[in-house]
Design an enzyme around this catalytic site. Structure first.
Site, PDB file in Angstrom:
ATOM      1  N   HIS A 176      40.170  34.364  43.538  1.00  0.00           N
ATOM      2  CA  HIS A 176      41.114  34.366  42.418  1.00  0.00           C
ATOM      3  C   HIS A 176      42.015  35.593  42.536  1.00  0.00           C
ATOM      4  O   HIS A 176      41.588  36.639  43.046  1.00  0.00           O
ATOM      5  CB  HIS A 176      40.384  34.466  41.074  1.00  0.00           C
ATOM      6  N   CYS A 270      37.346  38.898  34.524  1.00  0.00           N
ATOM      7  CA  CYS A 270      36.896  37.513  34.436  1.00  0.00           C
ATOM      8  C   CYS A 270      36.355  37.188  33.050  1.00  0.00           C
ATOM      9  O   CYS A 270      36.440  36.040  32.597  1.00  0.00           O
ATOM     10  CB  CYS A 270      35.808  37.248  35.483  1.00  0.00           C
TER      11      CYS A 270
END
Length: 277
Positions: A176, A270
């Protein structure tokens, strides 16, 4: 070079988080996940709550999303959507194990009356999108290569009315954007060059000549998976050199411990979605 000891300005933020009380590593969808490695669920909750309290103590507002059975990765709230100026571009997860999370995030945003735009393309919210309102008049940085697909970048640009710069992630450990790059204020970033293609490295160097660069050790310690309010930078305590570089650039590093959540492939960012109202 980054200006040493430059005065940094804090801006109050609004965040969304989700408790890890149902967190577990039940499958492996990134290189960090190992189903054979046990998770200490109670420690995960304590560490997460320490992060939540840190953000509140810094003066920020934290909304909470209710964790649901059968969705052990809901703690990673950043992946559920991407909001700019009160408009929400929803997520569409790559892996079916997380697909049901998208609807729960949508229900949260719609319940608050914010404009929600359903995605047609695969994207994982703030996992692969970062917004810098003061960079070049307002800029979205968007990652692709492992989770979010390139057509989602154009879809996000149409949904949010901000120019999107596509960045190609090439190292599967940095699956990511938010484990390879972070906004550290409204106009600058910190990032690890090795996570990106050569062309994307050139783009970043041109756009952000004063960026704070992380080395491989701090990047692998999830140091870039951070949250910044423009002055205070909350980051994984293991990323000591990055903390030093941020301090030299005028920011205040705020280290936290999230060892249990790293077993799921995530750290500070996150766990935190920013609600840009």
């Amino acid at each position: 070079m980054v200006t040493v000891n430059q005065q940094r300005v804090l801006r109050k933020r609004t965040y969304l988080m989700c408790s890890p009380e149902r967190f577990a590593v039940e499958y492996a969808i990134n290189p960090w996940m190992d189903v054979a490695t046990p998770v200490d669920a109670e420690l995960a909750v304590r560490q997460w709550d320490g992060l939540r309290r840190t953000l509140v103590d810094l003066g920020h507002e934290v909304h909470l999303l209710t964790p649901e059975p059968g969705l052990p990765d809901m703690v990673f709230a950043a992946n559920g959507a991407f909001m700019v100026d009160g408009t929400v571009y929803g997520a569409r997860y790559k892996h079916e194990q997380r697909a049901a999370e998208a609807g729960l995030h949508r229900a949260f945003y719609e319940a608050h009356g914010w404009r929600f735009i359903a995605p047609g393309e695969t994207n994982e919210g703030e996992g692969d999108f970062a917004y810098l309102p003061e960079a070049h008049g307002g800029l979205i940085l968007a990652g692709h290569g492992f989770r979010t697909e390139l057509p989602a970048h154009a879809e996000a640009q149409e949904a949010l009315g901000r120019p999107v710069v596509s960045l190609h992630l090439v190292d599967p450990r940095f699956y990511h954007l938010d484990v390879a790059l972070a906004s550290i204020d409204d106009g600058n970033v910190a990032y690890y060059p090795g996570a990106f293609s050569a062309a994307s490295q050139q783009v970043l160097a041109q756009l952000f000549p004063d960026a704070v660069l992380a080395d491989d050790a701090d990047a692998l310690a999830f140091g870039l998976n951070l949250v910044s309010d423009g002055a205070n930078v909350v980051l994984n305590g293991a990323a000591t050199r990055l903390a030093g570089r941020l301090k030299a650039a005028g920011y205040t590093p705020v280290p936290v411990e999230l060892s249990e959540l790293k077993k799921g492939g995530g750290s500070v960012k996150c766990c935190v979605a920013e609600l840009r109202l």
